[in-house]
Design a protein around this motif. Structure first.
Motif, PDB file in Angstrom:
ATOM      1  N   ILE A  61       0.867  -1.179   0.000  1.00  0.00           N
ATOM      2  CA  ILE A  61       0.000   0.000   0.000  1.00  0.00           C
ATOM      3  C   ILE A  61       0.901   1.225   0.000  1.00  0.00           C
ATOM      4  CG2 ILE A  61      -1.635   1.398   1.299  1.00  0.00           C
ATOM      5  CD1 ILE A  61      -2.678  -1.069   2.595  1.00  0.00           C
ATOM      6  N   ALA A  62       0.529   2.220  -0.802  1.00  0.00           N
ATOM      7  CA  ALA A  62       1.226   3.502  -0.770  1.00  0.00           C
ATOM      8  C   ALA A  62       0.174   4.595  -0.598  1.00  0.00           C
ATOM      9  CB  ALA A  62       2.001   3.740  -2.057  1.00  0.00           C
ATOM     10  N   PRO A  63       0.228   5.323   0.506  1.00  0.00           N
ATOM     11  CA  PRO A  63      -0.702   6.450   0.658  1.00  0.00           C
ATOM     12  C   PRO A  63      -0.465   7.482  -0.445  1.00  0.00           C
ATOM     13  CG  PRO A  63       0.371   5.923   2.739  1.00  0.00           C
ATOM     14  CD  PRO A  63       1.071   5.138   1.678  1.00  0.00           C
ATOM     15  N   VAL A  64      -1.518   8.048  -0.980  1.00  0.00           N
ATOM     16  CA  VAL A  64      -1.403   9.030  -2.050  1.00  0.00           C
ATOM     17  C   VAL A  64      -0.536  10.206  -1.613  1.00  0.00           C
ATOM     18  CG1 VAL A  64      -2.719  10.687  -3.453  1.00  0.00           C
ATOM     19  CG2 VAL A  64      -3.532   8.337  -3.204  1.00  0.00           C
ATOM     20  N   SER A  65      -0.596  10.561  -0.346  1.00  0.00           N
ATOM     21  CA  SER A  65       0.194  11.690   0.149  1.00  0.00           C
ATOM     22  C   SER A  65       1.699  11.431   0.066  1.00  0.00           C
ATOM     23  CB  SER A  65      -0.191  12.019   1.591  1.00  0.00           C
ATOM     24  OG  SER A  65       0.132  10.929   2.439  1.00  0.00           O
ATOM     25  N   ARG A  66       2.107  10.182  -0.112  1.00  0.00           N
ATOM     26  CA  ARG A  66       3.534   9.842  -0.188  1.00  0.00           C
ATOM     27  C   ARG A  66       4.035   9.669  -1.632  1.00  0.00           C
ATOM     28  NH1 ARG A  66       6.321  10.435   4.397  1.00  0.00           N
ATOM     29  NH2 ARG A  66       7.525   8.569   4.033  1.00  0.00           N
ATOM     30  N   ILE A  67       3.136   9.800  -2.603  1.00  0.00           N
ATOM     31  CA  ILE A  67       3.533   9.607  -4.005  1.00  0.00           C
ATOM     32  C   ILE A  67       4.424  10.760  -4.457  1.00  0.00           C
ATOM     33  CG2 ILE A  67       2.718   9.534  -6.394  1.00  0.00           C
ATOM     34  CD1 ILE A  67       0.232   8.063  -5.383  1.00  0.00           C
ATOM     35  N   GLN A  68       5.559  10.390  -5.064  1.00  0.00           N
ATOM     36  CA  GLN A  68       6.478  11.376  -5.616  1.00  0.00           C
ATOM     37  C   GLN A  68       6.366  11.452  -7.134  1.00  0.00           C
ATOM     38  OE1 GLN A  68      10.163   9.906  -3.910  1.00  0.00           O
ATOM     39  NE2 GLN A  68      10.042  11.414  -2.254  1.00  0.00           N
ATOM     40  N   THR A  69       6.351  10.312  -7.801  1.00  0.00           N
ATOM     41  CA  THR A  69       6.190  10.283  -9.255  1.00  0.00           C
ATOM     42  C   THR A  69       5.311   9.103  -9.662  1.00  0.00           C
ATOM     43  OG1 THR A  69       8.151   8.915  -9.642  1.00  0.00           O
ATOM     44  CG2 THR A  69       8.468  11.311  -9.683  1.00  0.00           C
ATOM     45  N   VAL A  70       4.695   9.254 -10.831  1.00  0.00           N
ATOM     46  CA  VAL A  70       3.898   8.181 -11.423  1.00  0.00           C
ATOM     47  C   VAL A  70       4.343   8.070 -12.879  1.00  0.00           C
ATOM     48  CG1 VAL A  70       1.590   7.324 -11.933  1.00  0.00           C
ATOM     49  CG2 VAL A  70       1.944   8.794  -9.938  1.00  0.00           C
ATOM     50  N   ASP A  71       4.795   6.884 -13.268  1.00  0.00           N
ATOM     51  CA  ASP A  71       5.330   6.678 -14.613  1.00  0.00           C
ATOM     52  C   ASP A  71       4.633   5.508 -15.294  1.00  0.00           C
ATOM     53  OD1 ASP A  71       7.590   8.592 -14.353  1.00  0.00           O
ATOM     54  OD2 ASP A  71       8.235   7.172 -12.812  1.00  0.00           O
ATOM     55  N   SER A  72       4.609   5.570 -16.617  1.00  0.00           N
ATOM     56  CA  SER A  72       4.101   4.463 -17.420  1.00  0.00           C
ATOM     57  C   SER A  72       5.217   4.004 -18.349  1.00  0.00           C
ATOM     58  CB  SER A  72       2.889   4.922 -18.233  1.00  0.00           C
ATOM     59  OG  SER A  72       2.401   3.862 -19.026  1.00  0.00           O
ATOM     60  N   GLU A  73       5.290   2.698 -18.569  1.00  0.00           N
ATOM     61  CA  GLU A  73       6.362   2.130 -19.385  1.00  0.00           C
ATOM     62  C   GLU A  73       5.795   0.988 -20.221  1.00  0.00           C
ATOM     63  OE1 GLU A  73      10.360  -0.400 -18.424  1.00  0.00           O
ATOM     64  OE2 GLU A  73       8.560  -0.715 -17.233  1.00  0.00           O
ATOM     65  N   ALA A 132      -3.013  13.577 -10.621  1.00  0.00           N
ATOM     66  CA  ALA A 132      -3.955  14.602 -10.141  1.00  0.00           C
ATOM     67  C   ALA A 132      -4.224  14.447  -8.649  1.00  0.00           C
ATOM     68  CB  ALA A 132      -5.258  14.525 -10.942  1.00  0.00           C
ATOM     69  N   SER A 133      -4.400  13.222  -8.176  1.00  0.00           N
ATOM     70  CA  SER A 133      -4.660  12.986  -6.743  1.00  0.00           C
ATOM     71  C   SER A 133      -3.476  13.382  -5.889  1.00  0.00           C
ATOM     72  CB  SER A 133      -4.993  11.522  -6.497  1.00  0.00           C
ATOM     73  OG  SER A 133      -6.215  11.165  -7.069  1.00  0.00           O
ATOM     74  N   ALA A 134      -2.270  13.046  -6.348  1.00  0.00           N
ATOM     75  CA  ALA A 134      -1.060  13.378  -5.580  1.00  0.00           C
ATOM     76  C   ALA A 134      -0.873  14.890  -5.491  1.00  0.00           C
ATOM     77  CB  ALA A 134       0.159  12.722  -6.208  1.00  0.00           C
ATOM     78  N   GLN A 135      -1.171  15.590  -6.585  1.00  0.00           N
ATOM     79  CA  GLN A 135      -1.039  17.048  -6.566  1.00  0.00           C
ATOM     80  C   GLN A 135      -2.073  17.695  -5.656  1.00  0.00           C
ATOM     81  OE1 GLN A 135      -1.289  18.039 -10.723  1.00  0.00           O
ATOM     82  NE2 GLN A 135       0.915  17.842 -11.021  1.00  0.00           N
ATOM     83  N   ALA A 136      -3.268  17.099  -5.579  1.00  0.00           N
ATOM     84  CA  ALA A 136      -4.346  17.670  -4.786  1.00  0.00           C
ATOM     85  C   ALA A 136      -4.293  17.280  -3.313  1.00  0.00           C
ATOM     86  CB  ALA A 136      -5.693  17.244  -5.386  1.00  0.00           C
TER      87      ALA A 136
END
Length: 166
Positions: free
Chosen positions: A101-113, A156-160
């Motif tokens: 589990i990763a809380p959204v408040s702890r997200i630094q980057t989101v990447d697709s590959e 969007a969630s991480a920024q908000a």
């Protein structure tokens, strides 16, 4: 003050069913290299040891067949993911399973590959990087549209979300 944190629970969504074929093809490429090397070794070797190499090749073929039949189905049954406004949930692996589990408040980057073989199958992976010492969360085997949507929504969630992301 009792702070509610996301609970460790099974994520709701399975990866794309196409991932089964992708995992099978990717694993079969590795087995083809091993079996090809054994065949070359058998053909190029002197005749005295050929009798030992034939059973070895048969054993390899049996292990390869078992792996190619069991592994993709097993991984498909295990691999799950879910995103909520509070957290990202992942369950992955086939032999060794990892539940995170990763809380959204702890997200630094989101990447697709998407690698070349994944592109052929229309699949993509999403990597969610957090401040965790355990490393990023990776959701593998998603169809491309779902991966794009997850990247957009999580960004969007991480920024908000208020948080330090560290």
């Amino acid at each position: 003050m009792d702070v509610q944190t996301p609970s460790l629970r099974p994520p709701l969504h399975r990866v794309s069913r196409t991932a089964i074929r992708y995992w099978t093809i990717r694993a079969s490429l590795g087995w083809l290299v091993v079996i090809g090397a054994q065949i070359a070794w058998m053909v190029l070797a002197d005749g005295d040891h050929r009798a030992v190499r034939i059973p070895a090749l048969a054993v390899t073929a049996v292990f390869a067949a078992a792996h190619l039949i069991v592994m993709p189905q097993w991984r498909y049954r295990v691999h799950r993911w879910e995103t909520t406004p509070e957290a990202v949930y992942t369950l992955s692996g086939w032999f060794k399973q990892e539940w995170r589990i990763a809380p959204v408040s702890r997200i630094q980057t989101v990447d697709s590959e998407r690698g070349p073989l994944e592109q052929l199958f229309g699949l993509a992976n999403v990597t969610v990087t957090t401040a965790s010492a355990a490393g990023p969360l990776k959701i593998s085997g998603l169809d491309r549209g779902t991966a794009d949507r997850i990247v957009h929504e999580l960004t969007a969630s991480a920024q908000a979300t208020a948080g330090d992301a560290t």
